[in-house]
Write a protein that holds these residues in place. Structure first.
Motif, PDB file in Angstrom:
ATOM      1  N   ALA A 150       1.829  -8.766   4.231  1.00  0.00           N
ATOM      2  CA  ALA A 150       0.636  -7.918   4.320  1.00  0.00           C
ATOM      3  C   ALA A 150       0.850  -6.642   3.526  1.00  0.00           C
ATOM      4  N   LEU A 151      -0.225  -6.177   2.910  1.00  0.00           N
ATOM      5  CA  LEU A 151      -0.210  -4.931   2.166  1.00  0.00           C
ATOM      6  C   LEU A 151      -0.350  -3.740   3.117  1.00  0.00           C
ATOM      7  N   SER A 152       0.094  -2.578   2.676  1.00  0.00           N
ATOM      8  CA  SER A 152      -0.122  -1.361   3.465  1.00  0.00           C
ATOM      9  C   SER A 152      -1.594  -0.982   3.353  1.00  0.00           C
ATOM     10  N   PRO A 153      -2.127  -0.234   4.323  1.00  0.00           N
ATOM     11  CA  PRO A 153      -3.529   0.206   4.233  1.00  0.00           C
ATOM     12  C   PRO A 153      -3.824   0.943   2.921  1.00  0.00           C
ATOM     13  N   ALA A 154      -2.904   1.768   2.442  1.00  0.00           N
ATOM     14  CA  ALA A 154      -3.116   2.518   1.202  1.00  0.00           C
ATOM     15  C   ALA A 154      -3.174   1.564   0.000  1.00  0.00           C
ATOM     16  N   ASP A 155      -2.271   0.577  -0.047  1.00  0.00           N
ATOM     17  CA  ASP A 155      -2.238  -0.366  -1.172  1.00  0.00           C
ATOM     18  C   ASP A 155      -3.473  -1.249  -1.227  1.00  0.00           C
ATOM     19  N   ARG A 156      -4.053  -1.537  -0.076  1.00  0.00           N
ATOM     20  CA  ARG A 156      -5.202  -2.447  -0.062  1.00  0.00           C
ATOM     21  C   ARG A 156      -6.533  -1.705  -0.106  1.00  0.00           C
ATOM     22  N   GLY A 157      -6.493  -0.379  -0.054  1.00  0.00           N
ATOM     23  CA  GLY A 157      -7.730   0.400  -0.102  1.00  0.00           C
ATOM     24  C   GLY A 157      -8.463   0.426   1.221  1.00  0.00           C
ATOM     25  N   GLY A 158      -7.737   0.322   2.325  1.00  0.00           N
ATOM     26  CA  GLY A 158      -8.358   0.326   3.643  1.00  0.00           C
ATOM     27  C   GLY A 158      -9.073  -0.989   3.938  1.00  0.00           C
ATOM     28  N   CYS A 159      -9.900  -0.967   4.964  1.00  0.00           N
ATOM     29  CA  CYS A 159     -10.661  -2.153   5.383  1.00  0.00           C
ATOM     30  C   CYS A 159     -11.961  -2.219   4.578  1.00  0.00           C
ATOM     31  N   ALA A 160     -12.270  -3.398   4.027  1.00  0.00           N
ATOM     32  CA  ALA A 160     -13.485  -3.542   3.210  1.00  0.00           C
ATOM     33  C   ALA A 160     -13.998  -4.975   3.293  1.00  0.00           C
ATOM     34  N   PHE A 161     -15.282  -5.128   3.046  1.00  0.00           N
ATOM     35  CA  PHE A 161     -15.917  -6.444   3.037  1.00  0.00           C
ATOM     36  C   PHE A 161     -16.641  -6.693   1.714  1.00  0.00           C
ATOM     37  N   THR A 162     -16.131  -6.116   0.637  1.00  0.00           N
ATOM     38  CA  THR A 162     -16.739  -6.237  -0.689  1.00  0.00           C
ATOM     39  C   THR A 162     -16.731  -7.688  -1.148  1.00  0.00           C
ATOM     40  N   GLN A 163     -17.871  -8.131  -1.632  1.00  0.00           N
ATOM     41  CA  GLN A 163     -18.017  -9.524  -2.077  1.00  0.00           C
ATOM     42  C   GLN A 163     -18.044  -9.579  -3.605  1.00  0.00           C
ATOM     43  N   ARG A 164     -16.910  -9.178  -4.191  1.00  0.00           N
ATOM     44  CA  ARG A 164     -16.745  -9.203  -5.644  1.00  0.00           C
ATOM     45  C   ARG A 164     -15.267  -9.374  -5.964  1.00  0.00           C
ATOM     46  N   GLY A 165     -14.962 -10.339  -6.818  1.00  0.00           N
ATOM     47  CA  GLY A 165     -13.593 -10.560  -7.228  1.00  0.00           C
ATOM     48  C   GLY A 165     -13.200  -9.580  -8.332  1.00  0.00           C
ATOM     49  N   PHE A 166     -11.890  -9.352  -8.477  1.00  0.00           N
ATOM     50  CA  PHE A 166     -11.421  -8.454  -9.548  1.00  0.00           C
ATOM     51  C   PHE A 166     -11.586  -9.168 -10.887  1.00  0.00           C
ATOM     52  N   SER A 167     -11.629  -8.372 -11.975  1.00  0.00           N
ATOM     53  CA  SER A 167     -11.709  -8.989 -13.307  1.00  0.00           C
ATOM     54  C   SER A 167     -10.474  -8.674 -14.117  1.00  0.00           C
TER      55      SER A 167
END
Length: 167
Positions: A150-167
């Motif tokens: 698991a990533l740290s909260p800082a590394d993952r950008g906190g909790c999110a439900f964004t529905q977009r993949g990285f490019s």
């Protein structure tokens, strides 16, 4: 490699769908958040914010521990109903770690629902079962190689439900 690929981890894309189910695995993925959101149709969507383990890296001696390529992800199940869950956090651990995700035939004889599979998210301290039309999973950042699952909260950008993949 295409849109959202990551050569070092072997990732070929950043958005996955239920057609990819047999290529995916959620063992030891950590869930950071769960949301039930209204959808454009009658039935809601179930969203999970999790750390998806893209690849387990076997230790090379003298190392003795695995490393992991991990990406924060949003797992979205569409048209969800019959959602039943159970939590058991006896003891000190409050982690929501997935053991396995199972997709089963519906067994429903009603014409409007017979095509919708039953899903079972089996966790180490929780259990979720529900019916859903399918899923999409969005890897929101390129995977990072870390020594934990698991990533740290800082590394993952906190909790999110964004529905977009990285490019």
């Amino acid at each position: 490699m295409g849109h959202g690929s990551h050569q070092q981890s072997g990732l070929s894309k950043s958005v996955w769908r239920d057609a990819d189910f047999d290529l995916m695995g959620w063992h030891d993925a950590t869930i950071h958040g769960l949301s039930v959101q209204p959808a454009s149709d009658i039935l809601p969507s179930l969203l999970l914010d999790l750390d998806y383990i893209v690849r387990w890296v076997h230790p090379v001696p003298p190392a003795t521990r695995f490393a992991f390529w991990v990406s924060p992800a949003t797992l979205v199940f569409d048209s969800v109903f019959d959602l039943v869950g159970d939590l058991d956090f006896t003891g000190l651990t409050l982690d929501l770690e997935i053991d396995a995700v199972h997709r089963m035939t519906s067994g429903d004889t009603r014409p409007n629902f017979s095509h919708m599979p039953r899903w079972h998210i089996e966790g180490h301290a929780f259990d979720l079962t529900f019916r859903a039309a399918g899923f999409r999973q969005y890897l929101r950042q390129a995977p990072r190689r870390i020594s934990r699952t698991a990533l740290s909260p800082a590394d993952r950008g906190g909790c999110a439900f964004t529905q977009r993949g990285f490019s």
